[in-house]
Scaffold this active site. Structure first.
Site, PDB file in Angstrom:
ATOM      1  N   GLY A  39       0.797  -1.225   0.000  1.00  0.00           N
ATOM      2  CA  GLY A  39       0.000   0.000   0.000  1.00  0.00           C
ATOM      3  C   GLY A  39       0.826   1.269   0.000  1.00  0.00           C
ATOM      4  O   GLY A  39       2.025   1.238  -0.240  1.00  0.00           O
ATOM      5  N   HIS A  42       2.316   4.300  -5.245  1.00  0.00           N
ATOM      6  CA  HIS A  42       2.951   5.327  -6.078  1.00  0.00           C
ATOM      7  C   HIS A  42       3.085   4.758  -7.492  1.00  0.00           C
ATOM      8  O   HIS A  42       2.643   3.624  -7.758  1.00  0.00           O
ATOM      9  CB  HIS A  42       4.305   5.732  -5.491  1.00  0.00           C
ATOM     10  CG  HIS A  42       5.196   4.554  -5.190  1.00  0.00           C
ATOM     11  ND1 HIS A  42       5.721   3.752  -6.170  1.00  0.00           N
ATOM     12  CD2 HIS A  42       5.619   4.022  -4.013  1.00  0.00           C
ATOM     13  CE1 HIS A  42       6.448   2.806  -5.623  1.00  0.00           C
ATOM     14  NE2 HIS A  42       6.397   2.930  -4.297  1.00  0.00           N
ATOM     15  N   GLY A  44       5.436   3.449  -9.061  1.00  0.00           N
ATOM     16  CA  GLY A  44       6.117   2.146  -9.145  1.00  0.00           C
ATOM     17  C   GLY A  44       5.111   1.012  -9.060  1.00  0.00           C
ATOM     18  O   GLY A  44       5.126   0.075  -9.864  1.00  0.00           O
ATOM     19  N   HIS A  45       4.203   1.108  -8.073  1.00  0.00           N
ATOM     20  CA  HIS A  45       3.157   0.094  -7.946  1.00  0.00           C
ATOM     21  C   HIS A  45       2.202   0.145  -9.148  1.00  0.00           C
ATOM     22  O   HIS A  45       1.812  -0.884  -9.697  1.00  0.00           O
ATOM     23  CB  HIS A  45       2.306   0.349  -6.699  1.00  0.00           C
ATOM     24  CG  HIS A  45       3.054   0.324  -5.402  1.00  0.00           C
ATOM     25  ND1 HIS A  45       3.243   1.447  -4.639  1.00  0.00           N
ATOM     26  CD2 HIS A  45       3.657  -0.686  -4.734  1.00  0.00           C
ATOM     27  CE1 HIS A  45       3.903   1.135  -3.549  1.00  0.00           C
ATOM     28  NE2 HIS A  45       4.181  -0.150  -3.568  1.00  0.00           N
ATOM     29  N   LYS A 158      12.991  -2.911  -8.332  1.00  0.00           N
ATOM     30  CA  LYS A 158      13.428  -2.091  -7.190  1.00  0.00           C
ATOM     31  C   LYS A 158      13.876  -2.987  -6.027  1.00  0.00           C
ATOM     32  O   LYS A 158      14.882  -2.749  -5.380  1.00  0.00           O
ATOM     33  CB  LYS A 158      12.269  -1.184  -6.784  1.00  0.00           C
ATOM     34  CG  LYS A 158      12.251  -0.710  -5.369  1.00  0.00           C
ATOM     35  CD  LYS A 158      12.967   0.591  -5.243  1.00  0.00           C
ATOM     36  CE  LYS A 158      12.863   1.226  -3.883  1.00  0.00           C
ATOM     37  NZ  LYS A 158      12.247   0.453  -2.845  1.00  0.00           N
TER      38      LYS A 158
HETATM   39  P1  AMP Z   1       5.903  -2.659  -1.624  1.00  0.00           P
HETATM   40  O1  AMP Z   1       4.549  -2.043  -1.477  1.00  0.00           O
HETATM   41  O2  AMP Z   1       7.030  -1.745  -1.291  1.00  0.00           O
HETATM   42  O3  AMP Z   1       5.988  -4.012  -0.954  1.00  0.00           O
HETATM   43  O4  AMP Z   1       6.079  -2.953  -3.176  1.00  0.00           O
HETATM   44  C1  AMP Z   1       5.148  -3.733  -3.887  1.00  0.00           C
HETATM   45  C2  AMP Z   1       5.733  -4.080  -5.245  1.00  0.00           C
HETATM   46  O5  AMP Z   1       5.998  -2.876  -5.957  1.00  0.00           O
HETATM   47  C3  AMP Z   1       7.065  -4.828  -5.159  1.00  0.00           C
HETATM   48  O6  AMP Z   1       7.097  -5.824  -6.167  1.00  0.00           O
HETATM   49  C4  AMP Z   1       8.069  -3.759  -5.409  1.00  0.00           C
HETATM   50  O7  AMP Z   1       9.278  -4.232  -5.947  1.00  0.00           O
HETATM   51  C5  AMP Z   1       7.332  -2.893  -6.418  1.00  0.00           C
HETATM   52  N1  AMP Z   1       7.881  -1.538  -6.436  1.00  0.00           N
HETATM   53  C6  AMP Z   1       8.031  -0.705  -5.375  1.00  0.00           C
HETATM   54  N2  AMP Z   1       8.630   0.443  -5.764  1.00  0.00           N
HETATM   55  C7  AMP Z   1       8.876   0.312  -7.086  1.00  0.00           C
HETATM   56  C8  AMP Z   1       9.489   1.160  -8.075  1.00  0.00           C
HETATM   57  N3  AMP Z   1       9.981   2.361  -7.769  1.00  0.00           N
HETATM   58  N4  AMP Z   1       9.573   0.703  -9.339  1.00  0.00           N
HETATM   59  C9  AMP Z   1       9.091  -0.528  -9.668  1.00  0.00           C
HETATM   60  N5  AMP Z   1       8.506  -1.357  -8.786  1.00  0.00           N
HETATM   61  C10 AMP Z   1       8.398  -0.952  -7.523  1.00  0.00           C
END
Ligand code: AMP
Length: 289
Positions: A39, A42, A44-45, A158
């Site tokens: 959650g 952004h 990236g997600h 990432k």
């Molecule tokens: P998180 O919410 O941080 O657990 O991330 C969820 C998914 O989004 C994971 O597979 C992360 O690697 C991916 N993710 C997070 N930040 C980025 C980013 N800047 N670029 C690409 N994927 C991302």
């Protein structure tokens, strides 16, 4: 008055309802793409969700801040949350389902089973510094894959080590889902997008750009013919130190096996974990020779 947003995404909070939804989609011969997240979404997600929407009939995104992957002194309690905003963002990129289970739903009383990917993939980099982290990640991802039963699941480069660990687990445990890894999405100044960037003060936010600058300097050095990992690391640590950014590690490892290398040869992952104030950030690049 703006046009009302058409609300088509549904939110599911129980494992049973999630299973029923997926079973129905699959009964109709359709595909499911899955994007697990913690959650505070952004770009990236959202890039992962867009890719899923492009490639799959239905897209399920999950939000679950997984206690099992946080160490005792880590930021579980203060991890940023904004579920209403996240729902709007997911609707904006046309996700079909938000799976949003409670901790109790995922880890009911008596919960006792954990998945460990052993060896070189988890005893290095973040695995060496965050004991139990990848055990928590592998466990929750396996549970989520079992519940959602997607055809493909999307992860970000990432978290390079996480992506490799999950691919390994999927292969070793004969999981049905195809694990896809998407490129790192960055802010305009190069900082890798992260939910944790919200912790940074304006001064820290400016300092944090040195992480990607140091990785870009490494790429330039390799392009100019530098092969010595020692030289590359020295150049990177000088840049990071000059900004007062403390590192957990600067590492050069095989991009697929995560084994340390001394010379840049083949596909090499150069990865950094660094503290900007009290915020720990990670980033990486792959160089190829
Ligand atoms: P998180 O919410 O941080 O657990 O991330 C969820 C998914 O989004 C994971 O597979 C992360 O690697 C991916 N993710 C997070 N930040 C980025 C980013 N800047 N670029 C690409 N994927 C991302």
């Amino acid at each position: 008055m703006g046009r009302p947003i058409l609300k088509v995404m549904i939110t599911i909070t129980t494992i049973k309802d999630m299973r029923d939804y997926s079973a129905e989609v699959r009964r109709n011969g359709k595909t499911i793409g899955f994007v697990p997240t913690m959650g505070y979404l952004h770009e990236g997600h959202l890039g992962l969700v867009r890719e899923s929407v492009l490639t799959s009939f239905r897209t399920v995104a999950s939000i679950f801040v997984n206690p099992a992957q946080f160490g005792p002194n880590e930021d579980l309690d203060k991890y940023p949350r904004n579920t209403e905003k996240d729902k709007e963002l997911l609707e904006g990129v046309k996700a079909d389902v938000l799976f949003f289970p409670s901790v109790r739903e995922m880890y009911p009383e008596g919960y006792s089973t954990y998945v460990t990917v052993e060896g070189a993939l988890t005893d290095t980099l973040c695995g060496a510094l965050r004991p139990g982290h990848f055990r928590g990640v592998a466990t929750v991802v396996l549970k989520l894959l079992n519940i959602v039963d997607p055809d493909r699941a999307f992860f970000g480069q990432k978290d390079a080590q996480q992506a490799i660990v999950i691919k390994r687990m999927a292969k070793d445990l004969d999981l049905r889902a195809d694990i896809r890894v998407m490129p790192i999405i960055r802010d305009e100044d190069g900082l890798a997008m992260s939910s944790r960037n919200v912790y940074l003060s304006p001064i820290e936010r400016a300092k944090a750009t040195v992480i990607y600058k140091s990785l870009s300097a490494a790429v330039d050095l390799v392009k100019k013919g530098e092969r010595s990992v020692r030289e590359i690391k020295l150049a990177m640590s000088a840049m990071l130190e000059a900004e007062g950014v403390r590192t957990d590690y600067i590492a050069a490892v095989g991009a697929d096996d995560l084994r340390p290398v001394e010379k840049i040869k083949g596909r090499t992952l150069i990865a950094v974990a660094a503290w900007v104030g009290s915020t720990r950030l990670i980033d990486n690049v792959i160089v190829e020779r």
